[in-house]
Design a protein around this motif. Sequence first.
Motif, PDB file in Angstrom:
ATOM      1  N   PRO A  37       0.841  -1.204   0.000  1.00  0.00           N
ATOM      2  CA  PRO A  37       0.000   0.000   0.000  1.00  0.00           C
ATOM      3  C   PRO A  37       0.877   1.256   0.000  1.00  0.00           C
ATOM      4  N   LEU A  38       0.351   2.332  -0.565  1.00  0.00           N
ATOM      5  CA  LEU A  38       1.115   3.573  -0.654  1.00  0.00           C
ATOM      6  C   LEU A  38       1.394   4.128   0.739  1.00  0.00           C
ATOM      7  N   LYS A  39       2.569   4.753   0.845  1.00  0.00           N
ATOM      8  CA  LYS A  39       2.933   5.353   2.121  1.00  0.00           C
ATOM      9  C   LYS A  39       2.119   6.611   2.330  1.00  0.00           C
ATOM     10  N   LYS A  40       1.771   6.839   3.562  1.00  0.00           N
ATOM     11  CA  LYS A  40       1.014   8.039   3.873  1.00  0.00           C
ATOM     12  C   LYS A  40       1.948   9.244   3.804  1.00  0.00           C
ATOM     13  N   LYS A  41       1.402  10.327   3.286  1.00  0.00           N
ATOM     14  CA  LYS A  41       2.184  11.544   3.207  1.00  0.00           C
ATOM     15  C   LYS A  41       2.315  12.143   4.593  1.00  0.00           C
ATOM     16  N   LYS A  42       3.541  12.532   4.898  1.00  0.00           N
ATOM     17  CA  LYS A  42       3.747  13.150   6.204  1.00  0.00           C
ATOM     18  C   LYS A  42       3.230  14.567   6.164  1.00  0.00           C
ATOM     19  N   LYS A  43       2.530  14.940   7.170  1.00  0.00           N
ATOM     20  CA  LYS A  43       2.037  16.305   7.254  1.00  0.00           C
ATOM     21  C   LYS A  43       3.148  17.171   7.823  1.00  0.00           C
ATOM     22  N   LEU A  44       3.475  18.218   7.064  1.00  0.00           N
ATOM     23  CA  LEU A  44       4.523  19.115   7.511  1.00  0.00           C
ATOM     24  C   LEU A  44       3.915  20.331   8.201  1.00  0.00           C
ATOM     25  N   ASP A  45       4.695  20.856   9.077  1.00  0.00           N
ATOM     26  CA  ASP A  45       4.286  22.051   9.792  1.00  0.00           C
ATOM     27  C   ASP A  45       4.235  23.222   8.795  1.00  0.00           C
ATOM     28  N   PRO A  46       3.211  24.045   8.782  1.00  0.00           N
ATOM     29  CA  PRO A  46       3.122  25.172   7.842  1.00  0.00           C
ATOM     30  C   PRO A  46       4.309  26.145   7.985  1.00  0.00           C
ATOM     31  N   GLN A  47       4.848  26.224   9.181  1.00  0.00           N
ATOM     32  CA  GLN A  47       6.000  27.102   9.410  1.00  0.00           C
ATOM     33  C   GLN A  47       7.218  26.610   8.611  1.00  0.00           C
ATOM     34  N   ILE A  48       7.431  25.293   8.605  1.00  0.00           N
ATOM     35  CA  ILE A  48       8.551  24.704   7.862  1.00  0.00           C
ATOM     36  C   ILE A  48       8.352  24.928   6.363  1.00  0.00           C
ATOM     37  N   ILE A  49       7.133  24.745   5.863  1.00  0.00           N
ATOM     38  CA  ILE A  49       6.843  24.972   4.440  1.00  0.00           C
ATOM     39  C   ILE A  49       7.127  26.423   4.063  1.00  0.00           C
ATOM     40  N   LYS A  50       6.724  27.355   4.932  1.00  0.00           N
ATOM     41  CA  LYS A  50       6.948  28.775   4.679  1.00  0.00           C
ATOM     42  C   LYS A  50       8.448  29.091   4.653  1.00  0.00           C
ATOM     43  N   GLN A  51       9.202  28.475   5.554  1.00  0.00           N
ATOM     44  CA  GLN A  51      10.644  28.700   5.593  1.00  0.00           C
ATOM     45  C   GLN A  51      11.310  28.204   4.303  1.00  0.00           C
ATOM     46  N   ARG A  52      10.867  27.034   3.822  1.00  0.00           N
ATOM     47  CA  ARG A  52      11.421  26.494   2.577  1.00  0.00           C
ATOM     48  C   ARG A  52      11.128  27.425   1.396  1.00  0.00           C
ATOM     49  N   GLU A  53       9.896  27.908   1.328  1.00  0.00           N
ATOM     50  CA  GLU A  53       9.533  28.822   0.246  1.00  0.00           C
ATOM     51  C   GLU A  53      10.346  30.115   0.322  1.00  0.00           C
ATOM     52  N   ASP A  54      10.543  30.619   1.542  1.00  0.00           N
ATOM     53  CA  ASP A  54      11.347  31.837   1.718  1.00  0.00           C
ATOM     54  C   ASP A  54      12.779  31.606   1.246  1.00  0.00           C
ATOM     55  N   ARG A  55      13.341  30.439   1.588  1.00  0.00           N
ATOM     56  CA  ARG A  55      14.699  30.121   1.146  1.00  0.00           C
ATOM     57  C   ARG A  55      14.789  30.093  -0.375  1.00  0.00           C
ATOM     58  N   ARG A  56      13.783  29.466  -1.006  1.00  0.00           N
ATOM     59  CA  ARG A  56      13.756  29.407  -2.468  1.00  0.00           C
ATOM     60  C   ARG A  56      13.691  30.819  -3.063  1.00  0.00           C
ATOM     61  N   LYS A  57      12.828  31.669  -2.493  1.00  0.00           N
ATOM     62  CA  LYS A  57      12.690  33.030  -2.993  1.00  0.00           C
ATOM     63  C   LYS A  57      13.999  33.789  -2.859  1.00  0.00           C
ATOM     64  N   LYS A  58      14.661  33.657  -1.703  1.00  0.00           N
ATOM     65  CA  LYS A  58      15.931  34.359  -1.489  1.00  0.00           C
ATOM     66  C   LYS A  58      16.986  33.888  -2.482  1.00  0.00           C
ATOM     67  N   LYS A  59      17.003  32.590  -2.732  1.00  0.00           N
ATOM     68  CA  LYS A  59      17.968  32.028  -3.669  1.00  0.00           C
ATOM     69  C   LYS A  59      17.731  32.585  -5.076  1.00  0.00           C
TER      70      LYS A  59
END
Length: 194
Positions: A37-59
């Motif tokens: 069976p497919l693995k369940k997707k891990k739910k990430l903290d919205p704060q972590i997602i926002k930090q990743r997006e910010d890093r991408r934008k800065k880059k």
Amino acid sequence: MALIAAFTKLTLQTSIRNISCTAISRIQVTPILCAEPLKKKKKLDPQIIKQREDRRKKKLEKQIRRLEKNARQLKPIEELEVPLTLLDEKDKRIRKLSPLSEENLEKRALLIKQWAKYKHQEKVSDFQTLDRLLQSQNRALDELRKESEELYQEAIQPDMTLLPITIKGPVATPPIKNYVSPDGDYIRENKKWD
């Protein structure tokens, strides 16, 4: 009966694991039946997602700034660059000329002024000659128009007989006999500037 039920249970269990214990049953199991069976997707903290997006934008912003900074710089042309050996030998190559006297400097300045005056007069006389020719041509055309409109229309048409050019030649270049075309690839050796 119990023996048959146990046997079918055993064959079913082994066939699920893709192992066949009896040659009589010939049960084949496809890989789809063995899929997990497919693995369940891990739910990430919205704060972590926002930090990743910010890093991408800065880059991305940093890359854009770097590209804009480099856009002002022109790509170097190798043919125009001075070789390092010539830069090293610069002191040896400089000629040591004696300074010019005051008389020579004055003569040169007068020659430059006379040359500039001569070229200016030449240019003015050329413009005056062209103006006189155009005025006389326009006067002649006006008089001709007063006499006859048909003659005027013929006079302003370009005369193709003044430059009789007829060009005849092959449409395509004829092939060269016994020419063997070279094999191989074309390799560009230009440097790439990013």
